[in-house]
Design a protein around this motif. Structure first.
Motif, short mmCIF file in Angstrom:
data_model
loop_
_atom_site.label_atom_id
_atom_site.label_comp_id
_atom_site.label_asym_id
_atom_site.label_seq_id
_atom_site.Cartn_x
_atom_site.Cartn_y
_atom_site.Cartn_z
N SER A 1 0.85 -1.18 0.00
CA SER A 1 0.00 0.00 0.00
C SER A 1 0.89 1.23 0.00
O SER A 1 2.05 1.17 0.40
CB SER A 1 -0.87 0.03 1.25
OG SER A 1 -1.65 -1.13 1.35
N ILE A 2 0.32 2.34 -0.44
CA ILE A 2 1.05 3.60 -0.39
C ILE A 2 0.17 4.63 0.28
O ILE A 2 -1.05 4.60 0.17
CB ILE A 2 1.46 4.09 -1.80
CG1 ILE A 2 0.24 4.19 -2.71
CG2 ILE A 2 2.52 3.23 -2.40
CD1 ILE A 2 0.50 4.99 -3.95
N GLU A 3 0.81 5.50 1.02
CA GLU A 3 0.13 6.64 1.62
C GLU A 3 0.65 7.89 0.94
O GLU A 3 1.86 8.05 0.76
CB GLU A 3 0.41 6.73 3.12
CG GLU A 3 -0.22 7.96 3.74
CD GLU A 3 0.23 8.23 5.16
OE1 GLU A 3 -0.47 8.96 5.86
OE2 GLU A 3 1.31 7.75 5.55
N VAL A 4 -0.25 8.76 0.56
CA VAL A 4 0.12 10.05 0.01
C VAL A 4 -0.49 11.11 0.91
O VAL A 4 -1.68 11.08 1.20
CB VAL A 4 -0.38 10.23 -1.44
CG1 VAL A 4 -0.04 11.62 -1.95
CG2 VAL A 4 0.25 9.18 -2.34
N PHE A 5 0.36 12.02 1.36
CA PHE A 5 -0.05 13.10 2.25
C PHE A 5 0.21 14.41 1.51
O PHE A 5 1.34 14.69 1.12
CB PHE A 5 0.77 13.04 3.55
CG PHE A 5 0.49 14.14 4.52
CD1 PHE A 5 -0.74 14.23 5.15
CD2 PHE A 5 1.45 15.07 4.82
CE1 PHE A 5 -1.00 15.24 6.06
CE2 PHE A 5 1.21 16.09 5.72
CZ PHE A 5 -0.02 16.17 6.34
N ALA A 6 -0.84 15.17 1.27
CA ALA A 6 -0.72 16.47 0.61
C ALA A 6 -0.97 17.55 1.66
O ALA A 6 -1.86 17.41 2.50
CB ALA A 6 -1.74 16.60 -0.51
N TYR A 7 -0.17 18.61 1.61
CA TYR A 7 -0.37 19.72 2.55
C TYR A 7 -0.01 21.02 1.85
O TYR A 7 0.73 21.04 0.87
CB TYR A 7 0.44 19.53 3.83
CG TYR A 7 1.93 19.42 3.62
CD1 TYR A 7 2.75 20.54 3.72
CD2 TYR A 7 2.52 18.20 3.31
CE1 TYR A 7 4.13 20.44 3.53
CE2 TYR A 7 3.89 18.09 3.12
CZ TYR A 7 4.68 19.22 3.23
OH TYR A 7 6.03 19.12 3.04
N GLY A 8 -0.58 22.09 2.35
CA GLY A 8 -0.32 23.39 1.76
C GLY A 8 -0.84 24.49 2.67
O GLY A 8 -1.43 24.23 3.73
N THR A 9 -0.64 25.73 2.24
CA THR A 9 -1.08 26.91 2.99
C THR A 9 -2.30 27.49 2.28
O THR A 9 -2.21 27.94 1.16
CB THR A 9 0.04 27.97 3.04
OG1 THR A 9 1.21 27.36 3.60
CG2 THR A 9 -0.38 29.16 3.86
N ALA A 10 -3.44 27.42 2.97
CA ALA A 10 -4.67 27.97 2.42
C ALA A 10 -4.76 29.44 2.81
O ALA A 10 -4.37 29.83 3.91
CB ALA A 10 -5.87 27.21 2.95
N LEU A 11 -5.27 30.24 1.89
CA LEU A 11 -5.38 31.68 2.12
C LEU A 11 -6.83 32.14 1.99
O LEU A 11 -7.53 31.76 1.06
CB LEU A 11 -4.52 32.45 1.12
CG LEU A 11 -3.03 32.12 1.09
CD1 LEU A 11 -2.35 32.87 -0.04
CD2 LEU A 11 -2.39 32.44 2.42
#
Length: 176
Positions: A135-145
């Motif tokens: 299995s693979i885990e993908v974690f996306a993150y960013g700065t919301a404005l």
């Protein structure tokens, strides 16, 4: 006779894995395409800073994570491919689905918090190989404005708690 039964079980598992995996993957892609249309208004960019013409913003972290597992058929084919070398097309499709799903979950988090712009989007991946199916885990993150004027609207509505304790107000110059 016993080895014939084992071969029959193996072939059955392969056939079920192949057809069930294709149906599940096709349905997941259809769901992804539909939700990508729904979240088209939430823009996500990899750039580090917002565009020059963006007004002062309230900034906060948004995330999206997903774990996707390979089916039995893909695992078997990948094992054969490992013997001979070459591209793992089945796993490339798995990675693409996971990345797109994580991005959709990130956009969902941003929209829930009132944002229409996410900058500095990054992806982290982890391989989870316990058991027979990787299995693979993908974690996306960013700065919301959120524009500062709109962020003020959320105060007192209960939504301001979503901005979190660590939210900051950026001092971007207003366009002239």
């Amino acid at each position: 006779m016993g080895s014939l039964i084992e071969i029959g079980i193996f072939v059955t598992l392969m056939a079920v894995g192949f057809f069930a995996g294709r149906v599940i993957e096709r349905n997941h892609y259809a769901s992804i395409r539909l939700r990508e249309k729904q979240y088209r208004d939430v823009q996500a960019f990899m750039m580090r800073f917002p565009p020059d013409r963006v007004t002062a913003q309230e900034a906060f972290l948004v995330t999206g994570t997903v774990v996707v597992s390979a089916d039995y058929f893909k695992t078997f084919v990948a094992g054969l491919r490992n013997l001979f070398g070459g591209r793992f097309r089945a796993y490339e499709s798995l990675m693409e689905r996971a990345r797109r799903e994580a991005m959709l979950r990130l956009k969902s988090d941003a929209r829930r918090k009132g944002a229409k712009l996410v900058i500095c989007v990054r992806f982290e991946t982890t391989s989870i190989t316990s058991g027979w199916a990787p299995s693979i885990e993908v974690f996306a993150y960013g700065t919301a404005l959120i524009p500062a004027a709109e962020a003020a609207r959320f105060v007192g509505t209960g939504r301001s708690r979503l901005l979190g304790e660590g939210s900051i107000r950026s001092a971007l110059p207003t366009p002239k």
